[in-house]
Write an enzyme that holds these catalytic residues in place. Structure first.
Site, PDB file in Angstrom:
ATOM      1  N   HIS A   1      -9.534   0.546   4.830  1.00 44.53           N
ATOM      2  CA  HIS A   1      -8.254   0.780   5.518  1.00 44.53           C
ATOM      3  C   HIS A   1      -8.519   1.686   6.725  1.00 44.53           C
ATOM      4  O   HIS A   1      -9.360   2.577   6.668  1.00 44.53           O
ATOM      5  CB  HIS A   1      -7.253   1.426   4.560  1.00 44.53           C
ATOM      6  CG  HIS A   1      -5.871   1.473   5.124  1.00 44.53           C
ATOM      7  ND1 HIS A   1      -5.481   2.428   6.040  1.00 44.53           N
ATOM      8  CD2 HIS A   1      -4.791   0.667   4.939  1.00 44.53           C
ATOM      9  CE1 HIS A   1      -4.217   2.202   6.378  1.00 44.53           C
ATOM     10  NE2 HIS A   1      -3.780   1.143   5.721  1.00 44.53           N
TER      11      HIS A   1
ATOM     12  N   GLY B   1       2.255   1.850  10.671  1.00 43.34           N
ATOM     13  CA  GLY B   1       3.154   2.998  10.530  1.00 43.34           C
ATOM     14  C   GLY B   1       3.847   3.388  11.824  1.00 43.34           C
ATOM     15  O   GLY B   1       4.452   4.450  11.906  1.00 43.34           O
TER      16      GLY B   1
ATOM     17  N   GLY C   1       2.811  -1.346   4.279  1.00 45.51           N
ATOM     18  CA  GLY C   1       2.825   0.084   3.992  1.00 45.51           C
ATOM     19  C   GLY C   1       4.247   0.585   3.761  1.00 45.51           C
ATOM     20  O   GLY C   1       4.784   0.502   2.669  1.00 45.51           O
ATOM     21  N   GLY C   2       4.861   1.082   4.823  1.00 49.21           N
ATOM     22  CA  GLY C   2       6.176   1.722   4.717  1.00 49.21           C
ATOM     23  C   GLY C   2       7.216   0.900   3.967  1.00 49.21           C
ATOM     24  O   GLY C   2       7.914   1.423   3.092  1.00 49.21           O
TER      25      GLY C   2
ATOM     26  N   SER D   1       3.382  -2.613  10.185  1.00 49.55           N
ATOM     27  CA  SER D   1       4.844  -2.601  10.345  1.00 49.55           C
ATOM     28  C   SER D   1       5.502  -3.933   9.991  1.00 49.55           C
ATOM     29  O   SER D   1       6.421  -4.391  10.678  1.00 49.55           O
ATOM     30  CB  SER D   1       5.220  -2.162  11.773  1.00 49.55           C
ATOM     31  OG  SER D   1       4.756  -0.840  12.008  1.00 49.55           O
TER      32      SER D   1
ATOM     33  N   ASN E   1       0.879  -1.180   0.000  1.00 44.24           N
ATOM     34  CA  ASN E   1       0.000   0.000   0.000  1.00 44.24           C
ATOM     35  C   ASN E   1       0.912   1.223   0.000  1.00 44.24           C
ATOM     36  O   ASN E   1       1.541   1.529   1.012  1.00 44.24           O
ATOM     37  CB  ASN E   1      -0.884  -0.032   1.260  1.00 44.24           C
ATOM     38  CG  ASN E   1      -1.698   1.241   1.411  1.00 44.24           C
ATOM     39  OD1 ASN E   1      -1.786   2.049   0.484  1.00 44.24           O
ATOM     40  ND2 ASN E   1      -2.300   1.416   2.582  1.00 44.24           N
ATOM     41  N   TRP E   2       0.972   1.886  -1.138  1.00 40.80           N
ATOM     42  CA  TRP E   2       1.899   3.008  -1.265  1.00 40.80           C
ATOM     43  C   TRP E   2       1.352   4.291  -0.661  1.00 40.80           C
ATOM     44  O   TRP E   2       2.048   5.309  -0.617  1.00 40.80           O
ATOM     45  CB  TRP E   2       2.251   3.241  -2.746  1.00 40.80           C
ATOM     46  CG  TRP E   2       3.031   2.123  -3.374  1.00 40.80           C
ATOM     47  CD1 TRP E   2       3.446   0.956  -2.774  1.00 40.80           C
ATOM     48  CD2 TRP E   2       3.507   2.057  -4.728  1.00 40.80           C
ATOM     49  NE1 TRP E   2       4.145   0.176  -3.660  1.00 40.80           N
ATOM     50  CE2 TRP E   2       4.197   0.823  -4.873  1.00 40.80           C
ATOM     51  CE3 TRP E   2       3.420   2.904  -5.832  1.00 40.80           C
ATOM     52  CZ2 TRP E   2       4.792   0.435  -6.075  1.00 40.80           C
ATOM     53  CZ3 TRP E   2       4.001   2.523  -7.031  1.00 40.80           C
ATOM     54  CH2 TRP E   2       4.683   1.301  -7.151  1.00 40.80           C
ATOM     55  N   LYS E   3       0.109   4.280  -0.242  1.00 42.40           N
ATOM     56  CA  LYS E   3      -0.535   5.465   0.351  1.00 42.40           C
ATOM     57  C   LYS E   3      -0.310   6.694  -0.549  1.00 42.40           C
ATOM     58  O   LYS E   3      -0.247   6.557  -1.754  1.00 42.40           O
ATOM     59  CB  LYS E   3      -0.029   5.679   1.780  1.00 42.40           C
ATOM     60  CG  LYS E   3      -0.138   4.407   2.623  1.00 42.40           C
ATOM     61  CD  LYS E   3      -0.014   4.662   4.083  1.00 42.40           C
ATOM     62  CE  LYS E   3      -0.015   3.330   4.823  1.00 42.40           C
ATOM     63  NZ  LYS E   3      -0.097   3.475   6.260  1.00 42.40           N
TER      64      LYS E   3
ATOM     65  N   GLU F   1      -5.350  -5.599  10.369  1.00 46.85           N
ATOM     66  CA  GLU F   1      -4.380  -4.531  10.563  1.00 46.85           C
ATOM     67  C   GLU F   1      -4.669  -3.828  11.888  1.00 46.85           C
ATOM     68  O   GLU F   1      -5.497  -2.918  11.944  1.00 46.85           O
ATOM     69  CB  GLU F   1      -4.479  -3.515   9.428  1.00 46.85           C
ATOM     70  CG  GLU F   1      -4.137  -4.077   8.063  1.00 46.85           C
ATOM     71  CD  GLU F   1      -3.524  -3.019   7.177  1.00 46.85           C
ATOM     72  OE1 GLU F   1      -2.418  -3.245   6.691  1.00 46.85           O
ATOM     73  OE2 GLU F   1      -4.135  -1.959   6.991  1.00 46.85           O
TER      74      GLU F   1
ATOM     75  N   GLU G   1      -7.041   4.158   7.849  1.00 48.51           N
ATOM     76  CA  GLU G   1      -6.905   5.598   7.594  1.00 48.51           C
ATOM     77  C   GLU G   1      -8.159   6.139   6.911  1.00 48.51           C
ATOM     78  O   GLU G   1      -8.553   7.282   7.133  1.00 48.51           O
ATOM     79  CB  GLU G   1      -5.636   5.859   6.768  1.00 48.51           C
ATOM     80  CG  GLU G   1      -4.387   5.662   7.625  1.00 48.51           C
ATOM     81  CD  GLU G   1      -3.147   5.243   6.873  1.00 48.51           C
ATOM     82  OE1 GLU G   1      -3.113   5.362   5.636  1.00 48.51           O
ATOM     83  OE2 GLU G   1      -2.202   4.771   7.541  1.00 48.51           O
TER      84      GLU G   1
HETATM   85  C1  PEP Z   1      -0.811  -0.152   5.944  1.00 49.77           C
HETATM   86  O1  PEP Z   1      -0.868   1.034   5.706  1.00 49.77           O
HETATM   87  O2  PEP Z   1      -1.698  -0.904   5.532  1.00 49.77           O
HETATM   88  C2  PEP Z   1       0.318  -0.640   6.726  1.00 49.77           C
HETATM   89  C3  PEP Z   1       0.282  -1.864   7.166  1.00 49.77           C
HETATM   90  O3  PEP Z   1       1.358   0.239   6.946  1.00 49.77           O
HETATM   91  P1  PEP Z   1       2.772  -0.088   7.646  1.00 49.77           P
HETATM   92  O4  PEP Z   1       3.298  -1.356   7.028  1.00 49.77           O
HETATM   93  O5  PEP Z   1       3.629   1.092   7.351  1.00 49.77           O
HETATM   94  O6  PEP Z   1       2.512  -0.264   9.107  1.00 49.77           O
END
Ligand code: PEP
Length: 252
Positions: free
Chosen positions: A95, A174, A234-235, A213, A9-11, A168, A97
């Site tokens: 998600h 994040g 994500g990251g 993470s 997920n590149w956000k 999640e 967010e």
């Molecule tokens: C996400 O945004 O779905 C996510 C899992 O982010 P991260 O891996 O950065 O925690």
């Protein structure tokens, strides 16, 4: 055995040049990861160059969100049909967010899932609790409530055959704080049980991803748990080398 899936997920990151380079590097890096399905979800406006960069690779492209409406006067929204037209096969719905900052309710997320599936996309339904909810031992109740409107859909059996769930925990997204493999397994097993109450066969085949993470150094231990079928990343998905290592850890 369920085939594992890892989705990035590149956000809201990147531009045409960086997204094209990242997609090309992910395509090249995952070429030999034949035992795992891989996808990336760029920002909608970068979909075209990313789809072009992924052409001929084994990496699928997906949206980060989708409208619950088919089309119409919904300024700023992206329709499921538009994602398909752009070359997407996946889409993230619900998600945390989107739930936290954009008012996505459990019912709205279910409506988005229906719309995505009807267009032929694989919806990745995100569920998860906040830290406060976990501390109050409300994790299973929160997740049951997030799943409820989906499980009540009239065509749920059909949807279960197509969809993916991502657990999640909001406190792990994040933050650099990952759920332990045991914490993840406990919730994944709860989710699978909730699905089994609706359709036992579908529950056995449903892929449940962990997100929060995930990094190259913790991916293998998470994926080793029996109900963890891959990751939503994500990251670490913004660095091709890290994402590729996570995909390799999921390959079997
Ligand atoms: C996400 O945004 O779905 C996510 C899992 O982010 P991260 O891996 O950065 O925690």
């Amino acid at each position: 055995m369920r085939r594992r899936l890892v989705v990035g997920n590149w956000k809201m990151h990147g531009n045409r040049a960086s997204a094209t380079a990242l997609a090309s590097n992910v395509a090249a890096g995952t070429k030999s990861c034949s035992g795992v399905d891989v996808g990336v979800c760029p920002p909608a406006i970068l979909m075209a160059p990313v789809v072009a960069a992924l052409a001929g690779s084994r990496v699928a492209c997906g949206g980060q969100d989708v409208s619950e409406h088919e089309s119409g006067a919904y300024t700023g929204e992206t329709a499921a049909g538009m994602l398909v037209d752009a070359g997407c096969t996946l889409v993230i719905v619900g998600h945390s967010e989107r739930r936290q900052f954009f008012g996505d309710t459990n019912d709205r997320v279910a409506a988005k899932l229906v719309r995505a599936a009807a267009a032929g996309l694989t919806p990745i339904l995100c569920v998860g609790e906040t830290l406060t909810e976990r501390r109050k031992a409300e994790t299973s109740g929160v997740i049951a409530a997030q799943l409820a409107p989906v499980l009540a859909l009239p065509n749920i059996r059909e949807l279960l055959a197509r969809m993916v769930i991502a657990y999640e925990p909001v406190w792990a997204i994040g933050t650099g704080e990952t759920a332990t493999p045991e914490q993840a397994q406990e919730v994944h097993a709860f989710i699978r049980g909730a699905i089994a109450a609706c359709d036992a066969t579908a529950a056995g085949a449903l892929r449940i991803l962990y997100g929060g993470s995930v990094k190259p150094d913790n991916a293998a231990a998470l994926f080793a748990k029996p109900d963890v079928d891959g990751g939503l990343v994500g990251g670490a998905a913004l660095k091709a080398a890290d994402f590729t290592q996570i995909c390799a850890a999921a390959a079997r």
